[in-house]
Design a protein around this motif. Structure first.
Motif: not given
Lengths: 237, 305
Positions: B206, B151, B120, B177-178
């Motif tokens: 994401g 993320k 992340k 992902k996001d």
């Protein structure tokens, strides 16, 4: 400095041959500032391209500093001291503005040294800030920005003869006023150099030592702006 | 550490910009063997079967790990599997690359499979240069790079095939992902009868994920290149791919883009331009005093810069 003798240029197939320049003769002296004007299709840009070697003449001769350059290629003419600013400059992916100016300033006598200050001054001269030096000469630049960079690259060559092909095209009115100043300064800085500008703009024409008016591939009139401009205005050119 | 000979040093310099052990973490692989390895306080480099596991601690900042591969033995063939685990919030640069010198009759082959697990909000810059030299039979490089971005993660991949590689089949894949973002910059030059294939596939799962892919190549002589660039948008996301190629001589390039938008808010764009050097570009540079050969070289070097 530059002599054009009986220069002709035609295009198209033999049966439908179109003559762009027809037995043209002219001289440009050292230190002279000449504006070549005339209606669209009169042969102005063709004459400029033939002088730089971008097109090949059908017949006639081009003499530069007493040397026949008619059969010389673009590179050879550039090395002999002719510079050219394109009407529609190309894009270069991965080549920065500074790269282009460095190439322009390499291999001949120039007022640019390899210092940041010189390039910064030059790019500012054409109305762009120094951040442009690191930008690529690609399609993220507007037509006006590209044109100013083109003018800077021609100035950087500090050539004996510099030809600007319609430098005002694509440049807004505010920038055009600045551009007129650029040419004044360029001329003042190197008064022994000859400057030829292809243009329709009266504000540029007024700065010239001499105007040459082309029509149908031939010289229709020439002389000092004070003498020729009234005729042009009268003719609505 | 095994002492590198002059050829190996030159290969190392070309693909990784070093010829001596650098500060920080590294692994030097020469002709199938790890000849020198070092971990740093924040980056652990450990062997696994046919490769390495490289673990970057969370919050590591501005560190570099070098993992160049050199093949100087003719006929050497290898498959290398390297797995990278980049901790959350880390910021790291990975310098990979492979250089092959082949002076013999047998084909030398390096297949590299790199998998990146980017935590992340972590950032990774991956630099991979491939280069071949020597008069020998063949230099084949088949890299596979897989990026899995958590993320807010960010990855930048610079994938460069400099010259001299006879055959390559390059696969680059990414799943985001996001808020994750990936930039892929691929550059390739092929000459002679070389053949290159590159497949880049990005899956934007994401929300607010972004992919920006630019592939630039030059195909000269009789060489042939094939590109497939695929972006799949499964969420509110943005994807852009650009495939530009310059052809010289009888070089050939096939570019096949595909965009698969599976979400109404997916914005996917593709651009492609293939052709010879424009005559206007040559004219311009020649008008500045360059010869035609110099102008072509300037345009190609700039294009692949």
């Amino acid at each position: 400095m530059l002599q054009v003798k009986n220069l002709s240029f035609s295009v198209g197939p033999a049966r439908k041959r179109s003559t762009i320049l027809n037995n043209l003769n002219l001289n440009i002296k050292p230190g002279e500032f000449v504006v070549i004007t005339g209606p669209n299709g009169s042969g102005k840009s063709t004459l400029a391209k033939l002088t730089m070697g971008l097109e090949k003449a059908t017949s006639g001769q081009i003499i530069f500093n007493n040397q026949d350059i008619t059969d010389k290629n673009i590179t050879e003419r550039a090395k002999l001291g002719i510079a050219f600013a394109f009407q529609q400059p190309p894009h270069f992916k991965g080549v920065t503005v500074k790269d282009l100016l460095q190439i322009s300033a390499t291999g001949h006598e120039t007022f640019l040294e390899d210092s940041e200050t010189d390039y910064k001054k030059l790019i500012e001269t054409v109305g762009l800030d120094e951040s442009y030096l690191e930008r690529e000469v690609n399609n993220t630049l507007s037509g006006g920005e590209l044109k100013r960079i083109e003018i800077a690259s021609a100035i950087a060559r500090n050539a004996q003869l510099t030809i600007f092909d319609e430098p005002e095209a694509g440049i807004d009115i505010w920038s055009f006023e600045k551009l007129v100043q650029v040419f004044k300064k360029f001329r003042d800085k190197a008064p022994e150099r000859a400057l030829v500008i292809i243009s329709h703009q009266q504000r540029l024409i007024k700065q010239a030592d001499r105007i040459i008016v082309l029509e149908n591939g031939q010289i229709a009139s020439e002389g000092h702006p004070d003498d020729v401009l009234p005729q042009l205005q009268e003719a609505g050119s | 550490m095994k002492t590198l000979d002059q050829i190996e040093k030159e290969l190392m310099q070309t693909v990784a910009g070093i010829h001596e052990p650098p500060a920080g973490a590294y692994n030097f692989r020469v002709n199938g063997k790890s000849v020198d390895r070092q971990s740093s306080k924040n980056i652990n480099v450990e062997p696994q079967e046919n490769g390495l596991i490289i673990t970057v601690k969370a919050d590591t900042q501005d560190e570099v790990v070098h993992i160049p591969v050199i093949i100087s033995k003719t006929g050497h063939k290898e498959v290398v599997i390297n797995d990278f685990y980049i901790g959350d919030n880390a910021d790291v640069t990975i310098v990979a690359g492979c250089g092959i010198y082949n002076c013999g009759p047998e084909n030398s082959v390096h297949d590299g499979i790199h998998t990146f697990h980017v935590g992340k909000n972590a950032k990774v810059r991956y630099i991979e240069k491939h280069y071949g030299a020597g008069p020998g039979a063949g230099k084949t490089l088949n890299p596979v790079s897989k990026f899995y971005l958590e993320k807010g993660a960010y990855a930048e991949a610079e994938l460069e095939q400099i010259r001299g590689v006879d055959s390559t089949n390059r696969i680059t894949e990414a799943e985001l992902k996001d808020g994750a973002k990936i930039l892929i910059r691929e550059k390739m030059l092929t000459q002679g009868r070389q053949h290159a294939k590159s497949h880049i596939e990005t899956i934007l799962n994401g929300k607010n994920s972004v992919a920006d892919i630019v592939s630039r190549s030059v195909a000269t002589d009789e060489s042939r290149q094939e590109f497939t660039l695929h972006i799949e948008g499964n969420n509110l996301c943005r994807g852009h791919s650009e495939c530009d190629a310059i052809l010289q001589d009888n070089g050939a390039v096939l570019a096949t883009p595909s965009l698969d938008a599976k979400h109404v808010d997916a914005q996917l764009i593709h651009e492609a331009a293939i052709g010879k050097i424009a005559s206007e570009q040559l004219d311009k540079l020649m008008s500045l005093g360059l010869t035609q050969i110099q102008a072509e070289s300037q345009i190609i070097n700039g294009f692949l810069k």
